[in-house]
Each structure stands twice: as structure tokens, then as C-alpha cells.
Design a protein around this motif. Structure first.
Motif, mmCIF file in Angstrom:
data_model
loop_
_atom_site.group_PDB
_atom_site.id
_atom_site.type_symbol
_atom_site.label_atom_id
_atom_site.label_comp_id
_atom_site.label_asym_id
_atom_site.label_seq_id
_atom_site.Cartn_x
_atom_site.Cartn_y
_atom_site.Cartn_z
ATOM 1 N N TYR A 388 -24.194 -10.110 -4.602
ATOM 2 C CA TYR A 388 -23.745 -9.944 -3.199
ATOM 3 C C TYR A 388 -22.254 -9.311 -3.072
ATOM 4 O O TYR A 388 -21.373 -10.064 -2.617
ATOM 5 N N SER A 389 -21.896 -8.456 -3.930
ATOM 6 C CA SER A 389 -20.596 -7.912 -3.974
ATOM 7 C C SER A 389 -20.706 -6.554 -3.254
ATOM 8 O O SER A 389 -21.636 -6.101 -2.766
ATOM 9 N N PHE A 390 -19.510 -5.903 -2.725
ATOM 10 C CA PHE A 390 -19.183 -4.852 -2.267
ATOM 11 C C PHE A 390 -19.981 -3.845 -3.251
ATOM 12 O O PHE A 390 -20.670 -2.857 -2.561
ATOM 13 N N ALA A 391 -19.839 -3.549 -4.302
ATOM 14 C CA ALA A 391 -20.304 -2.736 -5.031
ATOM 15 C C ALA A 391 -21.781 -2.741 -5.022
ATOM 16 O O ALA A 391 -22.649 -1.641 -4.953
ATOM 17 N N GLU A 392 -22.566 -3.797 -5.103
ATOM 18 C CA GLU A 392 -24.105 -3.956 -5.161
ATOM 19 C C GLU A 392 -24.351 -3.670 -3.696
ATOM 20 O O GLU A 392 -25.685 -2.925 -3.619
ATOM 21 N N ILE A 393 -23.973 -3.887 -2.789
ATOM 22 C CA ILE A 393 -24.178 -3.441 -1.326
ATOM 23 C C ILE A 393 -24.115 -2.008 -1.116
ATOM 24 O O ILE A 393 -25.151 -1.333 -0.611
ATOM 25 N N ASN A 409 -15.181 -6.382 5.958
ATOM 26 C CA ASN A 409 -14.327 -6.940 4.973
ATOM 27 C C ASN A 409 -13.723 -5.885 4.177
ATOM 28 O O ASN A 409 -12.581 -6.291 3.429
ATOM 29 N N THR A 410 -14.145 -4.715 4.307
ATOM 30 C CA THR A 410 -13.420 -3.668 3.613
ATOM 31 C C THR A 410 -12.151 -3.086 4.398
ATOM 32 O O THR A 410 -11.228 -2.673 3.901
ATOM 33 N N ALA A 411 -12.489 -3.085 5.719
ATOM 34 C CA ALA A 411 -11.413 -2.921 6.679
ATOM 35 C C ALA A 411 -10.439 -3.839 6.415
ATOM 36 O O ALA A 411 -9.071 -3.595 6.323
ATOM 37 N N ARG A 412 -10.717 -5.228 6.425
ATOM 38 C CA ARG A 412 -9.646 -6.148 6.432
ATOM 39 C C ARG A 412 -8.978 -6.126 5.159
ATOM 40 O O ARG A 412 -7.792 -6.240 5.029
ATOM 41 N N ALA A 413 -9.467 -5.700 4.020
ATOM 42 C CA ALA A 413 -8.933 -5.481 2.788
ATOM 43 C C ALA A 413 -7.665 -4.343 3.021
ATOM 44 O O ALA A 413 -6.798 -4.479 2.036
ATOM 45 N N HIS A 414 -7.986 -3.492 3.864
ATOM 46 C CA HIS A 414 -6.788 -2.165 4.097
ATOM 47 C C HIS A 414 -5.870 -2.623 4.932
ATOM 48 O O HIS A 414 -5.295 -1.810 5.760
ATOM 49 N N GLY A 415 -5.954 -3.930 5.538
ATOM 50 C CA GLY A 415 -5.129 -4.515 6.581
ATOM 51 C C GLY A 415 -5.510 -4.185 8.085
ATOM 52 O O GLY A 415 -4.843 -4.118 8.948
#
Length: 739
Positions: A388-393, A409-415
Motif C-alpha cells: 500500500y505505497s504511493f508507487a503501488e497505488i 498525502n503527496t500534497a502534504r509531502a510537498h508542503g
């Protein structure tokens, strides 16, 4: 179990030059035996600096040395009251004595057998002369030209230093309170929206005011718990000298936060990198209030089970400094950053998002649709993932929950602040995203579909939930204005001060002014409600049914409903005011008419929020039941039978009304049977479509299951089996069509 926190060595770009006094203090720390002795010895050194005044500003007084009994000549500032100077002298002499006692105590503890106790006690000594000095000190000078002169500033610094050296924060807060109380009459006006502006403009007063608030949020015990650490003392002193930092922290922290853990994290952040702390203070505050409780990682990635708070803080600093973030975190407020740092994913996932995804902040919502929808996962519960990783999704696709998880959660990773929203639509449960696509705009339409009655997301800071409608409120112009926001909260804090001083009329007037300045801030309505109740308890009325009191509460509710006419979910407090302070003293027919008018307003103005109609009906049913009249069951039945047919078109609203109606009918078999029959007939009339669309058929089947359960409870097994067969057949047909 939460992993043990490691405190890394301080990081800086190079050694910082120390003053002579600072070098002396550092040597004292290194040479003292035991941390308590070192701490006390620093107090003597810091206190000694106070006596080095210019001769033209000093005078000599005679003070009796408590140890030797001899009179000694001491040089003090010329304008310092002799009594206060003697107290400070006594404090320093006692501190030196405590330092010697601490050495003896430390040696005794070192020599003690394992498990033996040496009789030590923790906490401030009740006979500590510093506490007595602070309690009896003259108020600080906070107004006028003299408040900014060296003498006043030095005295202020001395008092704070004495407080920090002795952990006498309660006594110091009392001194601040007396000082603020003495200064306010000189500054505050008597009327007008801007009558308190002189308070905020007077720098010494405002700094003392913020310190008083800080010591309300953080108890003496909270601060004392970290005060053994020199880095913690440096951090806290910096904070207490920095009004903008105190403002940011006070705007962010809430009573539900664990204040002790918040301070511990701020200390850790300062220790890890004090040079970067001022620039990334907002980030530190966000991490402090989010990670005062464990944040679990969604899946076991990399062997981690919870987010490491300090690692998360340092990771964002590193990416910000390297220019890797789409929305640099040093430009965001602490409140926005609570929706960034909370991502429940491993650091490796954040790194993947930085390396593999790019795009503008404005268009980040497109990443929701980047994930292909998997119908088999929706219908059959297929799980195509190993980790259940970003890459798999991204590779395998997913359903709305997976799309939201990936986008947010990818948005959060970018601030970029973001959160997942979920709710029930006319096509069933659904998840979508709220993303702050502009510095002043939240977009809650990322992946949203129509018919959502009640969207909610998890509250990253406090736990629990937050409604979609509250997020809409954040886009309000007043909420986006730092000037208006700061003005509103300053008045709320001032109301707290008046309350502490026991001035209920001033508290009420200030709460009303805060509400006038921030009508769209629910906080101002909540504070006004609290103060109105407090004043009501103090007023000399023979009964709360007094027409004067009822009229005041009626006006409060009406005003709040007008303010939130287009966003009625935020006016829930108006309903509470009516239920507690108006309707119990009103005629039953009058209440029924008022409730009906409210339902019509919701139907007309509230768009999809039809669940508010169910809430209104539940309130009216409760009031009917409380009256205890013989016709109560019949009256409630008529109310719901009509309402289910008139307002049952919303799936969420229908289910809430049906559940409430059945619960009201429990206790009487005949009444319960009628309620279930009414619910079934209304369902077939306004909800059931017989659609073969998987999502609609699945939604209707959940209501069928609810009705089947009710029939079994009232003993009608035949009707239950008939309806059960019907919805199972509809589901089979819909499943074949979907796949």
C-alpha cells in the motif's frame, strides 16, 4: 509503544561567539557537581550582573546577610524601592545556600545504596524567597515613555530571570496580572470598536499581556519539567521575548492539546537546530501540537509504526532549504502546517512524492484523478497491493479512498495543506479531498460528487472530526486576513484577563466586541455564550424564565442564524441556546411553529445539508417527550410520518430520521410497529428507485437492511424475510451490471 525520543547534538553553521558573562556561566555549568547545583550557581551569576549599574544611576543601601547576621553595603539602582532590592538580595543569598545544599544532596544520593531514598522533594520550595519577592513586587511599568527606558527594561528582565531561575511562574503570572490591571485604565478607551487599540500599540504592555496568556496555556509544572535543560531555558527565554512567536503559538494551541508535550517538542526542535528555529518556528509549533499524541503510519512501511516527530520536523527543513517543496513551509502559518506534517506515512513515502511527482499547487487536485478507478475493488473488495505505497497505488489504481489518500498525502509531502473528507451521498459512501490550492483558498471539490449531506475529515491536531462546512469558513475574507484574525483573538484573550480579574461586566463587553469584530468566527460566539451564562448566574433574577433573560437568548440565536444563513451547520450553538434558554419557557405551539420555520429555511438555503432537518426533528421530538403529555407518542409519530415524506429525499437525512423515529417509538410494541410501517412506506415513496446501478442499489440495500432489522425487533419475521429477499436480488443484478 511510542519510540524513545533521541536528542541530537545542536546543529549550526559554526561556533557562536560568547560574551564574557556567558563563558563564565558555561564554565560554571561544566564544573558544578550535579545539575541542581549548576542551575543554582547560574542564578547567582545572573543575579550578580544586575548589581553592575552605572554609578550615576545607583545608590548604596545596607542589607543584613541572612547567613552571617552582619550588615553589608549593597549597590542598587537609584529608583529601586529598598524593600524590593532587599528581597532580590535575599533571593540570591538563598540561591547560593541552595546550591551548596544541592551539592551535599547530590553527593549523598551518589553514595546511597541502590533503591535507597534520600528524602528529596520535587517542585518549588514554598519558602523560596524569589516567590515571595515576585508576589510582593510593585507592578511592572508598562505604559508611557518611561516603560521603554533602560531602567524599566532591566527590571523586567530581572523579574523574568528570577522567575526562570526559580521556576516561580505562578508568582510571576500574578505579577503580570497586577501590572496589566494597573496599566489598563491608563490605556483603554470606554467605547468604540477601536477602544482597546492603545493596549496593543504599547509594546511593554502587549509583551506582558502575551506572557500572561502564555503562562495560562503552559503551567508551572509544564515549564519546570524542561527547565533542567539549558537549551530549554534558551528556547523559552527567546519565546517570552518574541511577541510574534507568542502570537503564533497562542493562535495555534488549543486547550485539548497536551501542553507539557508541546513544550518538550519545542525544546527538542531548538536543541536540534537553534539557528533554524526562528525561521521554522511555525513548523515547530505545528509538529508540537500534532505530535503531542502518536500519529500511526497507515501501513507497516520500513518497519516504522508511528511518525518520529523530530525526524519529520528536520525532514521538512531540509527539503525547504533545498527548494524541493511546491509550497515552502517557512511561508505557511502553524495552523496550516498542522495539515502538512500529519501525513500518516513513512519518510520513504514522502521522498517518493518529492522525487516522482511535480506540478503546481493550484492543480495538485489533478492527482486524485491520476489514480485509475478499480470497480472490482469497490464491488468485490479486491486488494491489489502488497505494501500500500504511493508507487503501488499509482500502478494498480484504486477506489475513492485510495485516490484521496494518494492526492492528500503527496500534497502534504510537498508542503501543501490537505485532508481527506468522507461522507454519504445518494450513491453511497464516498471519499474526496480538500486541498489548499492557493495561500488564501481551500478547495473541497477535489473528487467530490453531488448529494453529500455531511462531509467530515479527521482533525489532525485534536483528533475527532472536522466538517466540510468549517473548511468552507476558512475561505471567508475575515479568516484570511491576519489583521482581522489577530484583532479578534486579542479581544478574546482580553476577555480572559477581565475574567481572571473578576470583572464580569467588562468580560461580557469585551466578548461582545470580539463577536462584533469577528462575526464569522465560531470562537467568538462560543465565548460570548459562555460569558452570558456566567453573567446570568450572577444577575439577581428570581428565575431564568424571566422575560428579560429569554429575550436576550432569543436575540443571540436569531443573530447567529442570520450570520450563518448560508452555512447553517456552523450555527449549531444557536440551537443549543434555544433548547436550553428559550424553548423550555415557551408555549408548545410556539415552539412547533419556530421549528417548522427552521426546517423550511434549511430546505431553502442549506443546499445538500438536509441532515440538519433530521437534527431539527430530533430536537422537537425531545421537547415533546420532555413535556410528558399523554399524546406525546402520537404527536411524535405524526411529526415524523409527515417529515419522512416531505424531506426524505436525501439518503443521509432519511436514515437519520428513520433511526430517530424508531428510537422514539421503543417501549410500546404497537407504536413501534406503526413506526416501522411508516418508515417502509416513506422509503418506497421517496427513496427507492430499483436502479441497477451498483452504487445506488448498494445504498438502497443498506436502508432495506435497517428496515428488516426493525421488523425483526418488533416480531414481524415474515415481513423481514420478504424485504430481505427483495434487496438481495437487486444487489445481484446490480453486481452483474457493474462487472
Amino acid at each position: 509503544m511510542k519510540p524513545k525520543r533521541r536528542t541530537p547534538a545542536p546543529v549550526s553553521s559554526g561556533p557562536r561567539p560568547l560574551s564574557a558573562s556567558a563563558r563564565f556561566v558555561r564554565r560554571a555549568q561544566a564544573n558544578a557537581t550535579g545539575s541542581v547545583a549548576a542551575f543554582a550557581f547560574m542564578a547567582v551569576v545572573a543575579g550578580g550582573v544586575w548589581w553592575k549599574m552605572e554609578s550615576k544611576k545607583t545608590r548604596v543601601i545596607m542589607v543584613r546577610n541572612a547567613e552571617t547576621g552582619q550588615m553589608e553595603a549593597v549597590t542598587v539602582p537609584a529608583d529601586r524601592p529598598e524593600a524590593e532590592a532587599k528581597k532580590i538580595f535575599d533571593f540570591e543569598a538563598a540561591t547560593a545556600k541552595q546550591a551548596e545544599a544541592a551539592k551535599t544532596q547530590a553527593a549523598a544520593e551518589a553514595a546511597a545504596e541502590p533503591g535507597q531514598m534520600t528524602g528529596t522533594t520535587k517542585g518549588p520550595d514554598p519558602e523560596n524567597p524569589a516567590i515571595a519577592a515576585l508576589k510582593e513586587a510593585e507592578p511592572l511599568l508598562l505604559t508611557g515613555i518611561d516603560a521603554g527606558r533602560d531602567t524599566a527594561l532591566k527590571r523586567d528582565a530581572e523579574m523574568l530571570s528570577m522567575t526562570m531561575m526559580s521556576n516561580a511562574y505562578d508568582a510571576y503570572r500574578g505579577l503580570l496580572e497586577r501590572s496589566l490591571s494597573a496599566a489598563m485604565p491608563e490605556l483603554a478607551g470606554t467605547e468604540g470598536r477601536n477602544r482597546f487599540d492603545p493596549l496593543w500599540a504599547e509594546a511593554p504592555f502587549y509583551k506582558a499581556f502575551l506572557r500572561w496568556q502564555m503562562l495560562d496555556r503552559f503551567s508551572q509544572a509544564d515549564i519546570a519539567a524542561i527547565s533542567h535543560d539549558s537549551y530549554a531555558r534558551e528556547m523559552f527565554k527567546w519565546l517570552m521575548e518574541n511577541p510574534s512567536a507568542m502570537e503564533e503559538l497562542l493562535l495555534t494551541i488549543r486547550p485539548e492539546d497536551d501542553s507539557a508535550k508541546v513544550l518538550v517538542f519545542l525544546k527538542d526542535a531548538w536543541t536540534a537546530n537553534s539557528d533554524k528555529f526562528p525561521k521554522f518556528f511555525n513548523l515547530a509549533v505545528a509538529c508540537a501540537v500534532v505530535f503531542d499524541r502518536d500519529v500511526a503510519i497507515a501501513e507497516p512501511l520500513g518497519g516504522e509504526s508511528t511518525v518520529n516527530p523530530l525526524s519529520r520536523y528536520l525532514w521538512y527543513i531540509e527539503k525547504d532549504e533545498k527548494g524541493k517543496l511546491t509550497a515552502p513551509v517557512h511561508r505557511s502559518s502553524a495552523r496550516d502546517l498542522t495539515w502538512v506534517v500529519c501525513a500518516p506515512v513513512a519518510t520513504s513515502e514522502l521522498e517518493w512524492a518529492i522525487d516522482k511527482l511535480s506540478g503546481s499547487r493550484k492543480n495538485w487536485g489533478n492527482n486524485y484523478g491520476l489514480i485509475e478507478y478499480l470497480m472490482e475493488r469497490a464491488v468485490k473488495g479486491l486488494n491489489p497491493y502488497e505494501e500500500y505505497s504511493f508507487a503501488e497505488i499509482k500502478k494498480e489504481g484504486g477506489i475513492c479512498g485510495d485516490q484521496s489518500y494518494f492526492c492528500v498525502n503527496t500534497a502534504r509531502a510537498h508542503g501543501i495543506p490537505a485532508l481527506i473528507l468522507a461522507g454519504e451521498t445518494d450513491l453511497g459512501g464516498h471519499a474526496w479531498a480538500a486541498v489548499k490550492t492557493q495561500p488564501d483558498e481551500w478547495d473541497t471539490n477535489v473528487g467530490r460528487i453531488g448529494g453529500v449531506s455531511k462531509g467530515e475529515g479527521g482533525n489532525a491536531q485534536l483528533g475527532g472530526s472536522i466538517s466540510e462546512q468549517e473548511i468552507w469558513l476558512w475561505n471567508d475574507r475575515a479568516h484570511q486576513s491576519p489583521v482581522i484574525t489577530m484583532s479578534v483573538y486579542r479581544h478574546l484573550w482580553l476577555a480572559d484577563l477581565y475574567a481572571a480579574l473578576g470583572k464580569i461586566n467588562d468580560t461580557l463587553a469585551t466578548a461582545k466586541l470580539a463577536n462584533e469584530l469577528g462575526r464569522s468566527f465560531p470562537e467568538t460566539w462560543n465565548r460570548l455564550y459562555e460569558v452570558m451564562e456566567e453573567q446570568q448566574q450572577q444577575d439577581d433574577y428570581s428565575t431564568f424564565a424571566d422575560p428579560k433573560i429569554v429575550a436576550v437568548w432569543r436575540e443571540f440565536a436569531a443573530d447567529m442564524r442570520r450570520e450563518f444563513r448560508e452555512n447553517p451547520r456552523m450555527a449549531a450553538l444557536a440551537a443549543r441556546a434555544e433548547d436550553e434558554h428559550v424553548y423550555p419557557y415557551a408555549d408548545g405551539n410556539e415552539v412547533a411553529r419556530a421549528m417548522k420555520r427552521e426546517r423550511r429555511r434549511v430546505e431553502r438555503d442549506a443546499g445538500e445539508q438536509k441532515d440538519l432537518i433530521a437534527t431539527n426533528l430530533k430536537r422537537q421530538g425531545d421537547l415533546i417527550k420532555k413535556r410528558g403529555e399523554p399524546t406525546a407518542a402520537r404527536d411524535i409519530g405524526r411529526l415524523y410520518d409527515t417529515a419522512l415524506r416531505e424531506y426524505g429525499g436525501s439518503i443521509t437525512g432519511f436514515k437519520m430520521m428513520a433511526e430517530d423515529y424508531y428510537n422514539f417509538s421503543k417501549g410500546d410494541t404497537e407504536v413501534s410497529r406503526k413506526a416501522v410501517r411508516d418508515i417502509e412506506l416513506a422509503f418506497k415513496r421517496v427513496v427507492e428507485t430499483g436502479s441497477k446501478d451498483w452504487f445506488r442499489a448498494n445504498t438502497e440495500s443498506t436502508i432495506y437492511q435497517m428496515i428488516v432489522g426493525y421488523y425483526r425487533e418488533v416480531g414481524d419475521e415474515g415481513r423481514a424475510k420478504l424485504l430481505e429477499k427483495r434487496y438481495q436480488r437487486l444487489l445481484r443484478l446490480a453486481e452483474r451490471g457493474a462487472l
